[in-house]
Design a protein around this motif. Structure first.
Motif, PDB file in Angstrom:
ATOM      1  N   HIS A  92       0.844  -1.204   0.000  1.00  0.00           N
ATOM      2  CA  HIS A  92       0.000   0.000   0.000  1.00  0.00           C
ATOM      3  C   HIS A  92       0.875   1.248   0.000  1.00  0.00           C
ATOM      4  O   HIS A  92       0.680   2.160  -0.810  1.00  0.00           O
ATOM      5  CB  HIS A  92      -0.913   0.013   1.230  1.00  0.00           C
ATOM      6  CG  HIS A  92      -2.187  -0.760   1.066  1.00  0.00           C
ATOM      7  ND1 HIS A  92      -2.984  -0.667  -0.054  1.00  0.00           N
ATOM      8  CD2 HIS A  92      -2.820  -1.628   1.906  1.00  0.00           C
ATOM      9  CE1 HIS A  92      -4.043  -1.448   0.099  1.00  0.00           C
ATOM     10  NE2 HIS A  92      -3.957  -2.042   1.268  1.00  0.00           N
ATOM     11  N   ALA A 127      -3.976   3.718   5.203  1.00  0.00           N
ATOM     12  CA  ALA A 127      -3.570   2.329   4.943  1.00  0.00           C
ATOM     13  C   ALA A 127      -3.157   1.637   6.236  1.00  0.00           C
ATOM     14  O   ALA A 127      -3.509   0.469   6.471  1.00  0.00           O
ATOM     15  CB  ALA A 127      -2.430   2.310   3.931  1.00  0.00           C
ATOM     16  N   MET A 166     -10.448  -1.271   2.826  1.00  0.00           N
ATOM     17  CA  MET A 166      -9.899  -0.368   1.814  1.00  0.00           C
ATOM     18  C   MET A 166     -10.989   0.144   0.888  1.00  0.00           C
ATOM     19  O   MET A 166     -11.047   1.344   0.573  1.00  0.00           O
ATOM     20  CB  MET A 166      -8.826  -1.090   0.996  1.00  0.00           C
ATOM     21  CG  MET A 166      -8.152  -0.198  -0.033  1.00  0.00           C
ATOM     22  SD  MET A 166      -7.239  -1.118  -1.284  1.00  0.00           S
ATOM     23  CE  MET A 166      -8.586  -1.837  -2.234  1.00  0.00           C
ATOM     24  N   ALA A 199      -3.906  -2.210  -5.474  1.00  0.00           N
ATOM     25  CA  ALA A 199      -4.258  -3.142  -4.403  1.00  0.00           C
ATOM     26  C   ALA A 199      -5.177  -4.252  -4.914  1.00  0.00           C
ATOM     27  O   ALA A 199      -5.097  -5.393  -4.453  1.00  0.00           O
ATOM     28  CB  ALA A 199      -4.921  -2.400  -3.254  1.00  0.00           C
TER      29      ALA A 199
END
Length: 311
Positions: free
Chosen positions: A72, A94, A168, A195
């Motif tokens: 990340h 993150a 996320m 991601a």
């Protein structure tokens, strides 16, 4: 104690499940797969996993938890641009996502509701790949005894990655849309898109190579942290202590790598003998000091300029 006598189990991971217990009498079922949360003992009986994870087990889980966080941070830094003020907030977000995912993963694991897990002891590499050890007594019929002999070190990583992905998708798009004003519309979500690629890769890596990573992760941490530190210092044209101290970001990167060095050293030594292993941590600054002392002989700035000019 009276135990129901049956023929011995074949295969490395097949066991007999307890069906009935009355006082000193125990009756076991036929030889087969052990239920989740149990593994076979030396007598081929399925026994519940009641042990506490060792320090090395926690270090392994910490390594697997760090992988998505480091990725990340890397892609946030890669796509945010040098002038973007949103990178810091995305880094913090993150870290928050991965921290909450780790806590929730521990809370939903057995025993539920506490930051503690019970586990089975890892004895050998084959414990991670029980599906490869299903016996075939007559070479025709296969007795399927695949189960998580390293409970819960294998599946808990998948649960953690799932929570990371969900958090996320819930938090990051809103944050990026609000604060990433300095980036173009196509650039501001690239770290999130990245991601969506690396989470499936990490999942496959754990599914296929979980056992190998369990034994190799201390050396992976040391090698990668040494290589990335050398690459970063050469790319930043750091040739002396002044170049290192002139920017706070460089110090943060240096201390982060030192933490990784220490993590790798502790993982290798396992701190079995505290008085002997702790002095090894004095080696943590050695790679950076070696680089600074030898940079004047290699001149990384000259090498970078020649590479840019195509020489």
């Amino acid at each position: 104690m009276a135990v129901d006598i049956q023929p011995a189990c074949l295969g490395l991971y097949c066991g007999k499940t307890l069906l009935f217990k009355n006082g000193s009498t125990e009756i076991y079922g036929e030889c087969g797969v052990c239920p989740r949360g149990q593994r076979t003992n030396a007598q081929k009986y399925c026994q519940p996993c009641t042990e506490s994870p060792e320090l090395y087990d926690w270090l392994y889980l910490g390594f697997m938890a760090m992988l998505p966080l480091v990725l990340h941070w890397f892609f946030i830094e890669w796509y945010s641009g040098k002038k973007s003020s949103s990178a810091l907030f995305q880094h913090i977000t993150a870290l928050f996502e991965c921290s909450v995912a780790a806590i929730v993963t521990l809370l939903v694991s057995d025993p539920v509701g506490v930051l503690y897990i019970r586990s089975c002891r890892v004895l050998m590499l084959s414990d991670w790949y029980t599906m490869l050890y299903n016996p075939s007594p007559d070479y025709v019929t296969t007795v399927h005894c695949t189960h998580e002999a390293v409970y819960p070190l294998y599946t808990i990583v998948f649960i953690y990655y799932a929570f990371c992905l969900v958090l996320m998708m819930l938090l990051r798009p809103l944050l990026v849309k609000k604060i990433a004003c300095g980036l173009g519309k196509s650039d501001r979500f690239k770290s999130i898109y990245a991601a969506l690629y690396f989470f499936p890769i990490l999942t496959v890596l754990q599914a296929v190579g979980g056992g190998l990573l369990y034994y190799a992760f201390p050396y992976i941490i040391l090698v990668l942290s040494l290589v990335t530190l050398a690459v970063y210092m050469s790319a930043s044209e750091i040739e002396n202590c002044y170049d290192l101290l002139v920017r706070k970001k460089r110090l943060i990167v240096l201390f982060s790598h030192w933490l990784l060095h220490a993590y790798g050293i502790i993982s290798i030594s396992r701190v079995d003998k505290l008085e002997q292993d702790l002095p090894l941590l004095a080696l943590v600054p050695t790679p950076a000091l070696f680089y600074l002392f030898t940079a004047k002989f290699t001149e990384p700035s000259r090498i970078l300029s020649e590479g840019a000019n195509g020489h």
